[in-house]
Structures are given as C-alpha cells and as structure tokens.
Design a protein around this motif. Sequence first.
Motif, PDB file in Angstrom:
ATOM      1  N   VAL A 100       0.804  -1.561  -0.115  1.00 55.12           N
ATOM      2  CA  VAL A 100       0.103   0.008  -0.060  1.00 55.12           C
ATOM      3  C   VAL A 100       0.881   1.197  -0.024  1.00 55.12           C
ATOM      4  O   VAL A 100       0.618   2.063  -0.736  1.00 55.12           O
ATOM      5  CB  VAL A 100      -1.035  -0.051   1.199  1.00 55.12           C
ATOM      6  N   ALA A 101       1.860   1.223   0.973  1.00 57.57           N
ATOM      7  CA  ALA A 101       2.870   2.015   1.002  1.00 57.57           C
ATOM      8  C   ALA A 101       3.547   2.446  -0.546  1.00 57.57           C
ATOM      9  O   ALA A 101       3.747   3.515  -1.022  1.00 57.57           O
ATOM     10  CB  ALA A 101       3.969   2.057   1.882  1.00 57.57           C
ATOM     11  N   LEU A 102       3.877   1.302  -1.298  1.00 56.56           N
ATOM     12  CA  LEU A 102       4.425   1.407  -2.418  1.00 56.56           C
ATOM     13  C   LEU A 102       3.514   2.210  -3.492  1.00 56.56           C
ATOM     14  O   LEU A 102       3.989   3.061  -4.190  1.00 56.56           O
ATOM     15  CB  LEU A 102       4.687   0.039  -3.037  1.00 56.56           C
ATOM     16  N   LEU A 103       2.210   1.896  -3.366  1.00 56.99           N
ATOM     17  CA  LEU A 103       1.268   2.532  -4.328  1.00 56.99           C
ATOM     18  C   LEU A 103       1.051   4.089  -3.992  1.00 56.99           C
ATOM     19  O   LEU A 103       1.314   4.508  -4.818  1.00 56.99           O
ATOM     20  CB  LEU A 103      -0.240   1.874  -4.117  1.00 56.99           C
ATOM     21  N   LYS A 104       1.183   4.374  -2.761  1.00 59.39           N
ATOM     22  CA  LYS A 104       1.052   5.643  -2.499  1.00 59.39           C
ATOM     23  C   LYS A 104       2.365   6.534  -2.706  1.00 59.39           C
ATOM     24  O   LYS A 104       2.261   7.589  -3.230  1.00 59.39           O
ATOM     25  CB  LYS A 104       0.885   5.817  -0.633  1.00 59.39           C
TER      26      LYS A 104
END
Length: 130
Positions: A100-104
């Motif tokens: 999720v952090a990667l997407l953000k």
Amino acid sequence: MNKKHQFFFMAGLPRTGSTVLSSVLSQNPKVYAGPYSPVCQVMRDLTVGLSELAFDEMKIANRADFSSELIKSVPELYYKNVEQPFIVDKNRDWLHPRNVALLKDHVTPDPKILVLTRDKKAIMDSFKTL
C-alpha cells in the motif's frame, strides 16, 4: 511517460469472488480487469533489489529520482497495450502495508483497492467442494 490509465487494485483471499468480479467489471468497455498480475511483485522487487551502490551512482549522475521513476513506470509499462482507460490490477499482495505504501509513494497518493471478503468457513467449504 504519459499516463493513459486510471488504476484500481484488487486483493482478497482465494475463493472470495475476484474472478467473478473481474468478469463482471470487464463487461464494461471502459474497464480492463484481467487475471492475476505480477505488477505488485515487480514493483516490490525493484524497490528491494536496487542496491545501495546503484542508488549512489544515480545520485552522482544527478538521477536520484530514477529509481522512483522506474518503479512508477511499471503499471503503465505492463498495461501499455490496454486501450481501456480503467484498469483493475489483481494481486492478493496489494493489501500488505508495504505494498500500500508502494502504491502511495509511486502510483497515487490515494490508491483505490477493492478488497473481497468472505467468511473463512465458506472459503474452506468451497475448497472442500472442489
């Protein structure tokens, strides 16, 4: 790279209906919802696979942003031949906090993740039926 797609991400346990939902979404001519994709894993591998030496060399060459650009380009490159403007990328690992952090960090500050759920007993019963 010109962005031509809006991405949505799908995650969930096996036997929760992601294949059926993908089929339903794909009936809309503006939506591409394909099979399980490697986009999450490729982005993750790039994140952990770029060595400190590579980062240092990019900084020396005034390309400190290169690694981020490379990671950010993965979804568009993977789906470059898809004409539909809306893409649903399916991978169970999208729900992991690091992804999720990667997407953000690299795709969108506000990722849209479809999370399919089903009672654990129903999931196990469906495996027994198979």
